[in-house]
Write an enzyme that holds these catalytic residues in place. Structure first.
Site, PDB file in Angstrom:
ATOM      1  N   SER A   1       1.646  -9.585  -0.729  1.00 23.24           N
ATOM      2  CA  SER A   1       1.290  -8.168  -0.679  1.00 23.24           C
ATOM      3  C   SER A   1       1.516  -7.533   0.684  1.00 23.24           C
ATOM      4  O   SER A   1       1.757  -6.341   0.785  1.00 23.24           O
ATOM      5  CB  SER A   1      -0.170  -7.999  -1.088  1.00 23.24           C
ATOM      6  OG  SER A   1      -0.994  -8.818  -0.277  1.00 23.24           O
TER       7      SER A   1
ATOM      8  N   LYS B   1       0.813  -1.216   0.000  1.00 19.91           N
ATOM      9  CA  LYS B   1       0.000   0.000   0.000  1.00 19.91           C
ATOM     10  C   LYS B   1       0.849   1.269   0.000  1.00 19.91           C
ATOM     11  O   LYS B   1       0.440   2.303  -0.522  1.00 19.91           O
ATOM     12  CB  LYS B   1      -0.950   0.006   1.192  1.00 19.91           C
ATOM     13  CG  LYS B   1      -2.031  -1.078   1.142  1.00 19.91           C
ATOM     14  CD  LYS B   1      -3.024  -0.857   0.033  1.00 19.91           C
ATOM     15  CE  LYS B   1      -4.193  -1.840   0.095  1.00 19.91           C
ATOM     16  NZ  LYS B   1      -5.055  -1.747  -1.104  1.00 19.91           N
TER      17      LYS B   1
ATOM     18  N   GLU C   1     -10.094   5.393   2.847  1.00 23.68           N
ATOM     19  CA  GLU C   1     -10.818   4.262   3.401  1.00 23.68           C
ATOM     20  C   GLU C   1      -9.798   3.183   3.735  1.00 23.68           C
ATOM     21  O   GLU C   1      -8.696   3.179   3.201  1.00 23.68           O
ATOM     22  CB  GLU C   1     -11.816   3.719   2.367  1.00 23.68           C
ATOM     23  CG  GLU C   1     -11.246   2.717   1.348  1.00 23.68           C
ATOM     24  CD  GLU C   1     -10.261   3.303   0.339  1.00 23.68           C
ATOM     25  OE1 GLU C   1     -10.206   4.543   0.210  1.00 23.68           O
ATOM     26  OE2 GLU C   1      -9.536   2.521  -0.297  1.00 23.68           O
TER      27      GLU C   1
END
Lengths: 394, 255
Positions: A374, A85, A107
């Site tokens: 991830s 991210k 969010e």
């Protein structure tokens, strides 16, 4: 047909209040993505702050144990803040700053994107407010405190299903309320144009590195490239630079929850249909009247009823394949990779690992799989313990 | 014949919004007729949607109440048909694009004609995305209502020039809901609109008092009231009919 289309998908289905802002964002992005100073500044932060490039790790134990294809993991879990991210957050926050914004909103589902946004806001001296489904604030309590520690204000969202989709709803509402000084750091390759393109571009560093790394290590391209898919940002980043390499098979792993034949699932490609929601045309879990379905997955980060429009397009043209993976399979994989490789991977990423465990044994030993890890799984440990019947709370 | 123009003929229009199926679809026709008796010139019928991103908490809750009672798009069409037996009030649907998309644009418009609706307001379908629906709506003599927001600025003329039915002027930033202090310079937005079109412009978002209605009647062609009406239904439930009449009559100056 409007801008930002991937086949029939994409578009800009948002309230008029946001249109000028979205147009400004597109113009700013088109300018800065080619601005040498911006590119250099982002590159510097990626290297000195996020810790890029991330490793391409050869998983020797799993390769031996599964007895088929050679397995590599792209270690986005080793990035600062523990997931992919940060790639997108650094890019968007820097862009927002160039646009004169002083406040970031975002969010978050599992909290990974919220933590990454809060982190970057702290670094760049920007105000930060995070919207998170109330249910998710409970199952990821540690990440909530982490965001607060970083100076962000966390708003638990109680409307609807109190999960990721509702957090996106609330974030969009907040953006229409205060747009002049605020940038919405959308966390995935979704939403109205230009977000799916911006986020994909900032995440494409994953496959740019991985492609060069595998050519360096193996002298050839992989046979399979795979990643988990919620909205689909790590998958899009992992796929992007391999899309033109037609011989590379691309596989996205969706969260099937309790199974695609139950109503406790979040597998959009497997169970959804075409629709228009959250600013984009794509596939969504919905009923016959277009009411968005309450979805479910053990993974808060994949617990989303839609998928990014570029994935919908890759599915339509058959370039990528999307497969459902259940909670049970993901938890097994979570434990398996921990014991085999000493890596505690996020429950999201474990969905991809689970499918890898199915396909690797069926492949030849001279074939190669790259799977994107991830994120790291520290945040999931307590939830997995509870799943296994151990009353462990953070 | 499309009925929308009649709402603005030689008068300022009062437009009332109601979420269909709140608290129960069997009550919605009576609620609409009470609003018409109170002086409403046009009714916006909200087709409930699971994720109404342009709505504040009051209308969000109404959507939840309606959906939890099982209200469907088909039932809303039937309900409007029932209203039509008793009233010629112009009716436009207010809902989100996915409701139409999933139903099928052609089929949705067919049913609008069949039940006697006159148009639709779709807050998540901006000017740039109208093309996929506009020709179908036009072929059915339905008006796709355009919205103009405080942030629209240089987009105002572009949108207004092609607007039909009426123009929904969004008074404030953010979502629907009652506000006491609307700071937007609505007068200059209306001037921009007037420069390019005669299509009536009605102001909505935040309006809940007679004083506000009077203020906007001076500069615009009508006022739109939603959350204040829905709040009465939230408070009085199935027995809200008379209260709705009282409120709308007060807002329209009928009493």
């Amino acid at each position: 047909m409007s801008k930002g289309r991937f086949g029939i998908h994409g578009g800009q289905y948002i309230p008029e209040t946001l249109m000028n802002e979205i147009i400004k964002l597109e113009e700013a992005y088109d300018h800065y993505k080619n601005d040498p100073e911006f590119v250099a500044e982002l590159q510097r932060l990626m290297e000195t702050y996020a810790g890029r490039p991330s490793l391409l790790y050869y998983a020797e134990n799993m390769t031996r144990d599964l007895g088929g294809a050679k397995i590599y993991f792209k270690r986005e879990d080793l990035n600062h803040t523990g997931s992919h991210k940060i790639n997108n957050c650094l890019g968007q926050a820097l862009l927002a700053k160039k646009m004169g914004k002083t406040r970031l909103i975002a969010e978050t589902g599992a909290g990974q994107h919220g933590v990454a946004t809060a982190t970057v806001a702290a670094l760049l001296g920007m105000e930060c407010e995070i919207f998170m489904g109330k249910l998710d604030t409970e199952r990821q309590a540690l990440n909530v405190y982490r965001m607060e520690l970083l100076g962000a204000k966390v708003h638990p969202v109680e409307s609807g299903t109190a999960t990721l989709k509702d957090a996106v709803n609330e974030c969009m509402r907040e953006w229409t309320n205060r747009v002049a000084d605020t940038h919405y750091v959308l966390g995935s390759v979704m939403g109205p144009h230009p977000f799916p393109t911006i986020v994909r571009d900032f995440q494409s560093v994953i496959s740019r590195e991985a492609r060069a790394q595998i050519l360096e290590l193996e002298g050839k391209l992989p046979d399979v490239v795979m990643a988990c898919v919620g909205g689909g940002s790590n998958a899009m980043g992992m796929f992007y630079n391999f899309v033109e390499d037609k011989e590379v098979q691309l596989i996205g792993c969706e969260a099937a929850g309790r199974g695609v034949d139950t109503d406790r699932t979040a597998a959009t490609i497997a169970t959804g249909s075409e629709g228009v929601f959250h600013g984009m045309k794509s596939y969504f879990c919905q009923n016959e009247y277009g009411q968005i379905a309450p979805v479910y997955s053990i993974s808060a980060g994949l617990d989303y009823p839609g998928i990014g429009p570029e994935h919908a397009y890759l599915h339509d043209i058959g370039r990528a394949q999307y497969v459902p993976v259940t909670d049970d399979e993901a938890v097994d994989a979570f434990e398996y990779i921990a014991r085999q490789e000493g890596i505690v991977a996020a429950i999201e990423s474990s969905h991809a690992v689970a499918h890898l465990m199915k396909i690797a044994p069926k492949m030849r030993k001279d074939q190669i799989i790259i799977c994107c890890l991830s994120g790291r799984g520290d945040k999931d440990v307590a939830a997995i313990a509870r799943y296994r019947g151990k009353e462990l709370y953070e | 014949m499309n009925r929308i123009a009649s709402a603005f003929q030689n008068k300022k229009a009062f437009i009332g919004f109601i979420t269909a199926g709140d608290p129960d679809l069997s009550r919605t026709p009576e609620f609409i007729l009470q609003m018409v008796r109170g002086g409403a010139d046009l009714i916006e019928v909200g087709i409930p949607f699971s994720d109404p991103i342009a709505e504040g908490p009051v209308i969000q809750d109404a959507n939840v109440r309606a959906l939890s009672k099982g209200c469907t798009t088909d039932q809303v069409f039937d309900m409007v048909k029932e209203v039509r037996r008793q009233s010629d009030v112009p009716i436009v649907f207010m809902t989100y694009l996915n409701v139409l998309f999933k139903y099928g644009y052609e089929k949705f418009c067919d049913r609008c004609v069949e039940c006697g609706a006159d148009g639709m307001i779709i807050p998540d379908m901006p000017y740039e995305e109208r093309e996929e629906l506009l020709p179908i709506a036009r072929a059915h003599d339905l008006r796709l209502i355009s919205m103009i927001a405080p942030t629209s600025k240089e987009r105002i003329r572009m949108i207004a020039k092609e607007a039909e039915g009426f123009i929904y002027v969004v008074s404030s930033m953010g979502v629907t809901g009652m506000r006491n202090d609307i700071k937007t310079d609505i007068g200059s937005m209306i001037e921009e609109i007037r420069a390019v079109t005669d299509t009536p412009a009605a102001v909505g978002f935040g309006i809940h008092t007679r004083a506000q209605v009077e203020e906007y009647e001076k500069i615009a062609d009508g006022s739109i009231v939603g959350s204040a009406i829905v709040r009465i239904i939230a408070e009085y439930g199935e027995n809200a009919g008379e209260k709705l009449y009282d409120y709308v009559a007060e807002m329209t100056g009928k009493r």
